[in-house]
Design an enzyme around this catalytic site. Structure first.
Site, PDB file in Angstrom:
ATOM      1  N   GLU A 439       2.689   2.804  -3.007  1.00 22.62           N
ATOM      2  CA  GLU A 439       2.863   1.050  -3.727  1.00 22.62           C
ATOM      3  C   GLU A 439       0.915   1.035  -2.963  1.00 22.62           C
ATOM      4  OE1 GLU A 439       5.866  -0.485  -2.862  1.00 22.62           O
ATOM      5  OE2 GLU A 439       7.603   0.697  -3.759  1.00 22.62           O
ATOM      6  N   ASP A 440       0.161   1.458  -2.126  1.00 19.65           N
ATOM      7  CA  ASP A 440      -0.790   0.863  -1.722  1.00 19.65           C
ATOM      8  C   ASP A 440      -1.762   0.902  -2.854  1.00 19.65           C
ATOM      9  OD1 ASP A 440      -0.002   1.876   0.640  1.00 19.65           O
ATOM     10  OD2 ASP A 440      -1.580   3.374   1.526  1.00 19.65           O
TER      11      ASP A 440
END
Length: 864
Positions: A439-440
């Site tokens: 999810e970065d």
């Protein structure tokens, strides 16, 4: 003489080396450890120096341990060192900031939980021959170290970049969930969490890499073998290949020359290999590849031959491209779940516990497990068991939900870690993807980090998203060099115009439950090419809640103790909102909350899995090729998105997904057939037509018979259907979805439809679906419904029937009778005129209770 391995596992003791905690420190003198390997929380628990942080609100009283320092020590055995031999001490894992002393000499400074260390101690042991020699591990707490690193490196983020714990966690290579997450406590462990041992050798194989490539026609395979040797040896490594039956497939062992730098490499061609398949499509034969220095050392790897491709081709009738895993030329629908670490105190998570969890996943028809990036690259046991069971593994690299730094020393640390992990587990047949992080990129877009996808050159160290260097340079290079044919994917989610583009790559669907908090019926509109994360919260079993909450007055869903065991933000309001939209509910007493929250999660999973799997339609129509729910497992006795609680108690949603991922599935959806009259509000749109389809995971077409029956829900009376609708022949196409047609529903608001799909030749029931009008809160159930339970086959099978349609029957043994039995199926919808058979293990003559959804003013079937 062969390499000798001596475990260093006995006579360990520990002490607290800081003054934190009650009375300035409670373990300041050396005490024996609870086990080895270990971490401080385990040893403090063993000596009753902290209360179990999994129970009640003890997490709070044990938080001081996260910030304390601890020392571990033992005394090395006196070893005889022959002339020309070397002695190395091997640390498979130190958690995390650790100075290691042998005697008075500092031999190692460890700063990464995810790497192993090896130190030559030959000269030290020779100098102290015949003397007792202390091995001492000085652990400093990771939060304090990380805060100093954050200050040293400099944090470019803006404070919104870290969802869990503080931003300091990004600056130390330690399991990120140890800072707490939205499904578990904050237990920041420290200690020797993996084995330690001595190795004594003349020469050893210091590296052994086995990768394989299967030909496109599946008739041959190439083994790519490389490695390195250190020490004194004759310069030849012998390679052998054993078949799954244990016989050598080579005419004789292959001798490979070691070059002047100690490296060796060869390629071997294997004809007509036995192929490894995911369990949904075939068997899992494993070959043993060995490399040996005759009389000195031997290394082995078990591999499965399989041709792996990640297909991303244009689609016939949908925008974008597929995201489809192809194994041995078979497009594979990857239904399954995400995996978090099995415990906060990792050394106590045994091989037996891994096997129990993974066998449970397979029993639930889950063919893929995604190992999430906020935990660890799992134990060797995990991947070996997945190889054996035929479960595919999607592995995240260990970055999650944060804006990580990219200083030169941090990148060097990360590169070393990645190389070690890819070398360690990269040969496993089950491993099919390395993903750069969790999810970065999605957070970069959400929080406005300096992220320009069109800038593919960099440098990015001047931006506030410097970790692109890791995900777009370091990790792909490591995978290109070491991962063999296992593809690398930049992030999860990633692809398309945005990281969560539903037309390209994978997505995380969190606008249901989180985000917009859309109705779960909106899952259909969030269709994407591969859903690698989505979920819906529910309570664990009542037994598990009683374990977590020992004070009877706190055993309700609005108590402080209950709330402390549900880390999900906004959970209190969401349970009520989603339940109120869908069915009549009651949350007290606690057993009712367990039933209703699990019912809600199960219905959400039912809707998502069945609609999304429908979209795996065939070649170049892979509109959705995978569904991985967040999450399979729990880390403690809490309320979360897990399908199964920490005690292996299956929630209702587990059974829903098991049925939705079966080899054959029949599904149905009520279709809007009109509009609400002009100027009238608060009435649902009429849905008087049923769309029916079937999914086959069989590799050839199959002839089936579809039978439909309809019943009035309140009376239980059968409603006749036109003969053409009641029964028809259906040819199911291979490995995809067959649309069957539409059915007009008589009295749609009060009618339940049941569909049976049977084999056209044998009559065997392949799949079953019961379709209800929605929302269920408007449905009127029969008030005096009778649910009949019959135990048969010596207590190994239960037959369940009813005289009227019943929704969500859950079978179980009363909590007062001890542990529950293990149910092959559960959360069952019933209609008159049939008896559903359910396999059961561990009933032991005990009474079977049941409960189901009904009018709460007429409480029948609520003994559980």
């Amino acid at each position: 003489m062969a390499l000798q391995k001596i475990p260093v596992e006995k006579n360990w003791s520990f002490r607290q080396s800081t003054s934190l905690g009650p009375n300035g420190g409670i373990a300041t003198t050396y005490l024996p450890v609870s086990q080895f390997p270990t971490v401080a929380h385990l040893d403090l628990l063993h000596h009753n120096l902290i209360a179990d942080p999994y129970i009640n609100t003890n997490e709070l009283s044990s938080l001081w341990v996260n910030d304390a320092d601890f020392t571990y020590r033992t005394f090395l055995p006196d070893v005889e060192i022959e002339e020309g031999k070397r002695v190395e001490i091997v640390f498979e894992g130190l958690d995390t900031i650790c100075e290691v002393y042998l005697g008075e000499e500092l031999i190692l400074e460890g700063k990464n939980m995810h790497v192993g260390y090896r130190v030559d101690v030959t000269s030290i042991l020779q100098q102290h021959r015949g003397k007792e020699l202390e091995l001492r591990l000085e652990f400093k707490n990771a939060p304090a170290y990380a805060k100093k690193e954050k200050q040293r490196i400099g944090y470019k983020g803006n404070g919104t970049d870290v969802h869990f714990g503080g931003p300091e966690r990004l600056f130390v290579r330690k399991a990120q969930y140890h800072w707490g997450w939205d499904w578990g406590p904050a237990l920041n462990t420290s200690g020797p969490w993996k084995p330690i041992y001595l190795e004594i050798f003349h020469a050893r194989i210091s590296s052994f890499l086995v990768r394989q490539e299967v030909s496109s026609d599946l008739e041959s395979a190439v083994l790519k073998i490389s490695g390195a040797v250190e020490g004194k040896h004759e310069g030849v490594v012998e390679i052998d290949v054993l078949s799954p039956s244990g016989e050598s497939v080579l005419k004789k062992k292959v001798k490979v020359q070691v070059d002047e730098k100690g490296a060796f490499a060869t390629e071997l061609e294997i004809q007509k290999p036995e192929l490894w398949f995911p369990f949904t499509y075939g068997a899992q034969p494993l070959y043993t590849i060995s490399a040996s220095l005759p009389g000195l050392d031997k290394q082995e790897r078990k591999i499965g031959f399989r041709r792996l491709r990640l297909l991303q081709h244009p689609l016939k009738h949908a925008e974008g491209t597929s995201f489809t895993f192809e194994i041995n030329n078979i497009r594979t629908f990857c239904g399954g779940s995400c995996w978090i670490p099995g415990d906060c105190l990792l050394p106590r998570f045994t091989a037996e516990r891994y096997r129990s969890w993974l066998e449970l996943a397979k029993a639930g028809n889950q063919v893929m497990i995604r190992v999430w990036g906020g935990g660890i690259v799992e134990s060797d046991y995990f991947y070996a068991i997945c190889d054996e069971l035929g479960i595919l593994v999607w592995q995240d690299f260990l970055f999650a939900c944060g804006d990580y730094p990219a200083s030169a020393d941090f990148i060097a640390n990360v590169k070393n870690e990645a190389e070690g992990q890819v070398r360690r587990v990269g040969h496993h047949a089950s491993l099919v993807l390395w993903a750069g992080n969790n999810e970065d990129y999605m957070l970069a877009e959400r929080w406005g980090w300096e992220y320009d996808p069109s800038d593919q050159e960099g440098p990015w160290d001047g931006t506030n998203f410097p970790a692109r260097e890791i995900y777009e340079r370091v990790l792909p290079e490591v995978c290109e060099r070491l991962a063999g044919g296992v593809p690398y994917w930049r992030s999860s989610p990633y692809g398309g115009k945005t990281s969560n583009d539903v037309t390209v790559g994978d997505t995380h669907i969190w606008d249901v439950w989180h985000g917009k908090q859309s109705p779960y019926q909106a899952y259909k509109s969030y269709l994407s090419r591969f859903i690698s994360e989505f979920g819906f919260e529910s309570a664990p079993s009542l037994r598990t809640l009683h374990q977590a909450i020992t004070k009877p007055s706190e055993r309700h869903w609005q108590s402080l103790t209950f709330d402390a065991h549900d880390k999900g933000p906004g959970h209190q309001r969401r349970y009520g909102m989603y339940s109120g939209e869908n069915f009549r509910f009651r949350f007290n007493p606690l057993r009712d909350f367990v039933y209703c929250s699990q019912f809600l999660q199960a219905e959400a999973m039912r809707y998502a899995y069945n609609h999304w799997r429908r979209e795996f339609r065939g070649e170049r129509e892979e509109n959705c090729s995978g569904i991985l729910v967040w999450q399979l497992n729990d880390v403690w006795p809490g309320t979360s998105w897990a399908l199964v609680d920490v005690n292996l108690q299956r929630k209702m949603a587990y059974y829903v997904t098991r049925r939705a991922l079966a080899k054959f599935v029949v599904g149905a959806e009520r279709v809007v057939t009109g509009t609400v009259p002009y100027m009238v509000t608060s009435y649902p749109e009429p849905k008087e037509k049923l769309s029916i389809w079937a999914v086959s995971g069989h590799l050839t077409s199959i002839s089936t018979i579809l039978k439909l029956r309809a019943f009035d829900i309140e009376t239980g009376k059968e409603i006749s259907l036109p003969s053409d609708d009641a029964e028809r022949k259906v040819e199911l196409k291979a490995n995809g979805t067959t649309e069957i047609g539409d059915l007009n529903i008589p009295s749609a608001g009060s009618t339940v439809i049941v569909a049976y799909l049977s084999d056209g030749k044998t009559g065997e029931l392949l799949a079953r679906w019961v379709d209800w009008p929605e929302p269920l809160k408007f449905v009127v159930f029969k008030k005096d419904v009778e649910v009949k339970i019959e135990v048969e086959e010596g207590g190994k099978e239960v037959r369940v029937s009813a005289d009227a349609p019943v929704k969500g029957v859950v079978l179980g043994v009363g909590i007062e009778d001890g542990e529950d039995a293990v149910w092959e199926d559960n959360f069952i919808d019933l209609v008159p005129g049939e008896a559903v058979k359910v396999g059961v293990d561990g009933l032991k003559g005990r009474k079977v209770n049941a409960r189901w959804l009904c009018d709460w003013e007429n409480e029948v079937g609520f003994e559980l």
